[in-house]
Write a protein that holds these residues in place. Sequence first.
Motif, PDB file in Angstrom:
ATOM      1  N   UNK A 256     -58.029-100.045  57.927  1.00 28.90           N
ATOM      2  CA  UNK A 256     -58.587 -99.830  59.000  1.00 28.90           C
ATOM      3  C   UNK A 256     -58.260 -99.090  60.140  1.00 28.90           C
ATOM      4  N   UNK A 257     -56.598 -99.387  60.216  1.00 33.00           N
ATOM      5  CA  UNK A 257     -56.084 -98.392  61.063  1.00 33.00           C
ATOM      6  C   UNK A 257     -56.095 -97.092  61.288  1.00 33.00           C
ATOM      7  N   UNK A 258     -56.186 -96.194  59.286  1.00 32.97           N
ATOM      8  CA  UNK A 258     -56.215 -95.100  59.207  1.00 32.97           C
ATOM      9  C   UNK A 258     -58.055 -94.536  60.307  1.00 32.97           C
ATOM     10  N   UNK A 259     -58.598 -94.808  59.660  1.00 32.89           N
ATOM     11  CA  UNK A 259     -59.978 -94.835  60.339  1.00 32.89           C
ATOM     12  C   UNK A 259     -60.014 -94.909  61.838  1.00 32.89           C
ATOM     13  N   UNK A 260     -59.389 -95.520  62.856  1.00 36.20           N
ATOM     14  CA  UNK A 260     -59.016 -95.969  64.078  1.00 36.20           C
ATOM     15  C   UNK A 260     -58.255 -94.956  63.748  1.00 36.20           C
ATOM     16  N   UNK A 261     -56.726 -94.538  63.765  1.00 34.69           N
ATOM     17  CA  UNK A 261     -56.527 -92.926  63.854  1.00 34.69           C
ATOM     18  C   UNK A 261     -58.053 -91.901  63.909  1.00 34.69           C
ATOM     19  N   UNK A 262     -58.424 -91.486  62.920  1.00 33.98           N
ATOM     20  CA  UNK A 262     -59.084 -90.823  62.451  1.00 33.98           C
ATOM     21  C   UNK A 262     -59.670 -90.329  64.463  1.00 33.98           C
ATOM     22  N   UNK A 263     -60.944 -91.560  63.776  1.00 37.43           N
ATOM     23  CA  UNK A 263     -61.505 -91.653  65.690  1.00 37.43           C
ATOM     24  C   UNK A 263     -60.572 -91.363  66.934  1.00 37.43           C
ATOM     25  N   UNK A 264     -59.469 -92.077  67.192  1.00 30.24           N
ATOM     26  CA  UNK A 264     -58.877 -90.897  68.405  1.00 30.24           C
ATOM     27  C   UNK A 264     -58.411 -90.090  68.109  1.00 30.24           C
ATOM     28  N   UNK A 265     -57.620 -89.303  67.344  1.00 29.92           N
ATOM     29  CA  UNK A 265     -58.027 -88.108  66.787  1.00 29.92           C
ATOM     30  C   UNK A 265     -58.902 -87.193  67.712  1.00 29.92           C
ATOM     31  N   UNK A 266     -60.916 -87.221  66.832  1.00 31.42           N
ATOM     32  CA  UNK A 266     -61.039 -87.267  67.057  1.00 31.42           C
ATOM     33  C   UNK A 266     -61.905 -87.220  68.236  1.00 31.42           C
ATOM     34  N   UNK A 267     -61.334 -88.449  69.394  1.00 29.46           N
ATOM     35  CA  UNK A 267     -61.764 -88.309  70.591  1.00 29.46           C
ATOM     36  C   UNK A 267     -62.868 -88.984  70.892  1.00 29.46           C
ATOM     37  N   UNK A 268     -63.305 -89.737  69.464  1.00 30.46           N
ATOM     38  CA  UNK A 268     -64.196 -90.794  69.379  1.00 30.46           C
ATOM     39  C   UNK A 268     -63.963 -92.370  70.030  1.00 30.46           C
ATOM     40  N   UNK A 269     -61.981 -92.524  70.157  1.00 31.09           N
ATOM     41  CA  UNK A 269     -62.381 -93.697  70.477  1.00 31.09           C
ATOM     42  C   UNK A 269     -60.971 -93.123  71.122  1.00 31.09           C
ATOM     43  N   UNK A 270     -61.002 -93.737  72.593  1.00 28.12           N
ATOM     44  CA  UNK A 270     -59.572 -93.346  73.894  1.00 28.12           C
ATOM     45  C   UNK A 270     -59.283 -94.382  73.799  1.00 28.12           C
ATOM     46  N   UNK A 271     -57.231 -94.105  73.621  1.00 31.47           N
ATOM     47  CA  UNK A 271     -56.568 -95.355  73.723  1.00 31.47           C
ATOM     48  C   UNK A 271     -56.107 -95.846  74.689  1.00 31.47           C
ATOM     49  N   UNK A 272     -55.819 -97.285  74.867  1.00 29.52           N
ATOM     50  CA  UNK A 272     -56.040 -97.932  75.953  1.00 29.52           C
ATOM     51  C   UNK A 272     -54.698 -97.571  77.146  1.00 29.52           C
ATOM     52  N   UNK A 273     -53.458 -97.119  76.559  1.00 27.31           N
ATOM     53  CA  UNK A 273     -52.364 -96.150  76.335  1.00 27.31           C
ATOM     54  C   UNK A 273     -53.481 -95.159  77.806  1.00 27.31           C
ATOM     55  N   UNK A 274     -53.967 -94.315  77.110  1.00 27.47           N
ATOM     56  CA  UNK A 274     -54.587 -92.818  77.591  1.00 27.47           C
ATOM     57  C   UNK A 274     -55.456 -93.879  78.256  1.00 27.47           C
ATOM     58  N   UNK A 275     -56.452 -94.764  78.602  1.00 26.93           N
ATOM     59  CA  UNK A 275     -57.244 -95.414  79.887  1.00 26.93           C
ATOM     60  C   UNK A 275     -56.798 -95.359  80.973  1.00 26.93           C
ATOM     61  N   UNK A 276     -55.492 -96.283  80.627  1.00 27.90           N
ATOM     62  CA  UNK A 276     -54.585 -97.291  81.448  1.00 27.90           C
ATOM     63  C   UNK A 276     -53.817 -96.003  82.279  1.00 27.90           C
ATOM     64  N   UNK A 277     -53.754 -95.331  81.700  1.00 27.55           N
ATOM     65  CA  UNK A 277     -52.952 -93.776  82.354  1.00 27.55           C
ATOM     66  C   UNK A 277     -51.370 -94.096  81.947  1.00 27.55           C
TER      67      UNK A 277
END
Length: 547
Positions: free
Chosen positions: A513-534
Amino acid sequence: MNQTIARDAGQLDSLRVHAADNVRVALKDLPADSEIDDGDRRIRLAEPIRHKHKFALTSFEVGDSVIMYGVTVGRVTAPIAEGGAVTTENIEHNTDTAVPQARRGHWQAPEVGAFEDVTFEGYHRPDGRVGTANVWLVVPLVFCENRNIEVLRQCVADALGDDPFREYKQMARELLKGAAALDEAPEPVPERLFSNVDGVRFLTHTLGCGGTDDDANALCQLLAGYICHPNVAGATVLSLGCQKAQIQMLRNAVERRDPDGLRPVHYLEQQASLSEEDLIRQALTTIFDGLAEANRVERRPAPLSELTIGVECGGSDGFSGLSANPVVGGVIDRLVALGGSGILSEFPELCGVEHELLARCRDDRVAERFRDLMTAYQNHAARVGADFSMNPSPGNIRDGLITDAMKSAGAARKGGDSPVVDVLDYTEPQARRGLNLLCTPGNDVESTTGLAGSGANLIMFTTGLGTPTGNPITPVLKISSNSEMANRMADVIDFDAGPVIRGEASIDDLADRLLRLCIDAASGRYRPKAVALAQYDFIPWKRGVSL
């Protein structure tokens, strides 16, 4: 380290991590006289055991070794009764160990059939590498330019409408003016001008002058790693002019990483400018021109072999080595099996498991490099009266990580079990695909700063107590070791590994499941919380003693 959790069927109050261990971990607060099943034995607790802490499975005498994860994590300094708590009062750091569990050439890769044809959407650079983000970078060569960097940050945010603190500013107005602030029209959110760009990132630091020549060179090597990073489209560099870290030093470092000059870099010197206003105008021009150029690059499919994931832990607790870290290690093993790469850093937090990592090195040269860098780091610490045993923080200790070896044995699980293909010194770029070791301190931000500088285009960061750390150029995913913290700090946590502790999911299931989330984050489909919070933290390591 080829470790499996030795959990009794239906046993959810405690667990033994490895069959060779002589302690168990409490998964919840356990009162004195509780009876705990350990295989075919039953242990009566001699005292209350706090959740995340360890208790003895046999009586210990002074000098006995405490074993966890199948390795030595401490030496007994005061007798411990069977069922007694293991604490800082009765054990000390010790790394004497037995024969390593790992053996060179004997890695069994995980099943990755479900990911074999999967790609991610990345930014393809002229040098052939692929980024997971697309940013323009603005960096100072010396701390004297930090103020100008801040001026540029505010000007660019205002011009682009890219203000991550818009809601907080409205909160401040309401606190200051009360109900009157509610009558003010909120600032409109401007249209995004550069849809293919993730933003402008501004670095500040305290180096560049007043240190040694080695300090200046290390800074330039680190900045070159950021400027030439696959997540970076180009950079604007501000120099004062008279500092030790000269523009030519940085040029040379950049040219070594980018010999064909494929990355646009603009160097501006304040002491050669007509005025501060002229400097700011030139800098803004390079930034906006750079954004327009970067916006021409669009995401395209890339194989998972182009992912390099750095792994980090911070604010660790007694569950980190049982849930979050092995789940992350499972992701790294899957990525390596798919031709991708992982970078495991924090040398002080590998103390005590060196033998396992040496046994996993692909050849003698790699093993010798790891041994040399680890020894040099330890010797440098000893010269100023420090030791890796000082690494655990008060928060670590309160949550059950009471020796550096105990913390290290759990921390190393972030690297999975795959062979170590290379060992990098601080600021060295990754050159070989597979699992790399990187010499950094255990300090969270200094380490993540180094991971990005060596080429990690995604970072997985595990935490048990919670931490807001991020990185300016590399997306950072936060993985919690326990669900209580994940729920309480949901605004900073991206993935919860707590179900492992409750016996509701396996490490393998969560790693998929986490690898799939990494793929989504790498693709710009998921925005990590650290990015959203600058959360764009950047602290260079000054090669002093930082544990």
